[in-house]
Each structure stands twice: as structure tokens, then as C-alpha cells.
Design a protein around this motif. Structure first.
Motif: not given
Length: 235
Positions: A171-186
């Protein structure tokens, strides 16, 4: 090939471990001349193997057994309060599943992610060749789950569909959006996809108890780990 005992394997020379300081790693690879397919991939995943590019491998370190294969049984997975909040917080994102993830848009996000999040890892510096070779296999059934915010690509979860499970490749994601917890969402999205496809598990790769980078995997319960050739459920 259904008899895994007849499969030819190759072993690497010892090399520095990417996860534990002062440890040496040894990796077991499936013979690259073997004709791989989803069925064989499924059997090998159940035996603790992972995919990297077109190759299947597993750790085989003589003095360390810290890398433990882990998977989530989708039928009994229980969302935590924090995971439910993550889903709610990201309800404004659009989600699309693509069969290919090799566009310039995808690579630019990957490059930014590696540069800002993993500049101390063995995947730095990123390159287009590395990106394509790492995530793509001609014989696999790979999905690229894309997350967009107002049309902008902000995360991609790459996963393989096997006979009875999904395998979370990267999983790779935008690093500047930490509050969204994109790794968890993935991961949560892959669990939901597995449920929709009536697949029994989501493989998460290797869990290492004493590695902080791997500790997040125990947040998904129940979690099953592969120990002494058996899958055991953590309490």
C-alpha cells in the motif's frame, strides 16, 4: 503442480535484515523457471510464502524465526472503535478497483510515498523499473484499489486475488494526510473486498513481534499466525 514437496527452491546468501538490527536474513525462493499460477500461489501462501514481483519467497533464517506469516479470517473479523472511525472519517473518498496500476499518476504517488516515508529503507531511492517489477506479475490476478479525494489519487492498495483469499502486496499513499489513517483504511477495504468475493482470508505478510513497523498487524483481530506449519489464532 499440487505436491509442494517436489517444488525446487533456491536460497540466498545471508544479507542484512531489513527489519531487525544486527540480524542477517536468508530468503528461500521458488524456482523462477516454474510455471506459476493462481492455484500454486494459493497453496504456497497457505504455507507461508509471499509474492514480490514475479517471484514467490519466504524467510529461511537459520538463527531467527521472527518473521511469522499472518492473515485475517474475514468471516469473524471484528472492527475496533478506531477502525470504525477511520471508515467514517474517509466516507468522502471514492474507491475504484483497477486491473492495472502502472500509470504515471500511480508511480508519482508511489515515488512521493517512498521518498517521504521510507527514505531509510531498501526500496529507496524509488525508480519506475523498481515500481513495475515489484508490484506486477504476469501470472497473477492483481487488483489496485484506488482511493480518490475530489478526483485526486491519494492511496493505492495492491492486492492479489487467490482461490480462497486476498494477499495484501503493498500500500502506498499521500504522506501529508496522516489524520485519514490511509494505511488502516487500505486494509479495511481489502477485508471488505474479500467478504464481497466470499474469500476466507486476507494475508498481511509477515508479522515480527519486536519490530515496531509490523506491530500494526495485531490491531486486526482475530489474527491467525503460521507457526510450526500450522495456522493458529491469536486470542
Amino acid at each position: 503442480m499440487s505436491d509442494l514437496s517436489q517444488l525446487k527452491l533456491f536460497i540466498t546468501h545471508p544479507h542484512p535484515c531489513s527489519y531487525l538490527d544486527d540480524e542477517e536474513a536468508v530468503t528461500l525462493f521458488v524456482d523462477p523457471t516454474v510455471e506459476l499460477n493462481v492455484g500454486l500461489y494459493s497453496s504456497l501462501s497457505a504455507a507461508g510464502f509471499r509474492r514480490s514481483g514475479a517471484h514467490l519467497y519466504r524467510p529461511r533464517c537459520p538463527n531467527c524465526q521472527a518473521c511469522v506469516p499472518a492473515r485475517i479470517p474475514t468471516g469473524v473479523f471484528k472492527y475496533t472503535r478506531q477502525q470504525k472511525r477511520c471508515l467514517k472519517r474517509n466516507a468522502d473518498l471514492s474507491v475504484n478497483i483497477a486491473s492495472s496500476g502502472s500509470s504515471n499518476e500511480n508511480y508519482q504517488l508511489y515515488e512521493r510515498y517512498i521518498n517521504l516515508r521510507h527514505s531509510d529503507g531498501d526500496m529507496f531511492p524509488p525508480s519506475r523499473e523498481q515500481f513495475d517489477n515489484f508490484l506486477v506479475s504476469e501470472w497473477g490476478d492483481t487488483h489496485h484499489i484506488e482511493f480518490r479525494l475530489d478526483g485526486r489519487l491519494i492511496a493505492v492498495a495492491v492486492c492479489d486475488q487467490m482461490e480462497d483469499a486476498l494477499s495484501a502486496v503493498y500500500t502506498y499513499f499521500e504522506p501529508d494526510l496522516p489524520k485519514r489513517s490511509l494505511g488502516v483504511l487500505a486494509i479495511l477495504q481489502q477485508i471488505q473486498l474479500a467478504e464481497e468475493l466470499e474469500l476466507s482470508h486476507v494475508y498481511l505478510g509477515y508479522w515480527i513481534k519486536n519490530c515496531s513497523k509490523m506491530s500494526y498487524k495485531t490491531d486486526y483481530r482475530p489474527l491467525e499466525v503460521f507457526v510450526e506449519q500450522n495456522w493458529l489464532r491469536l486470542s
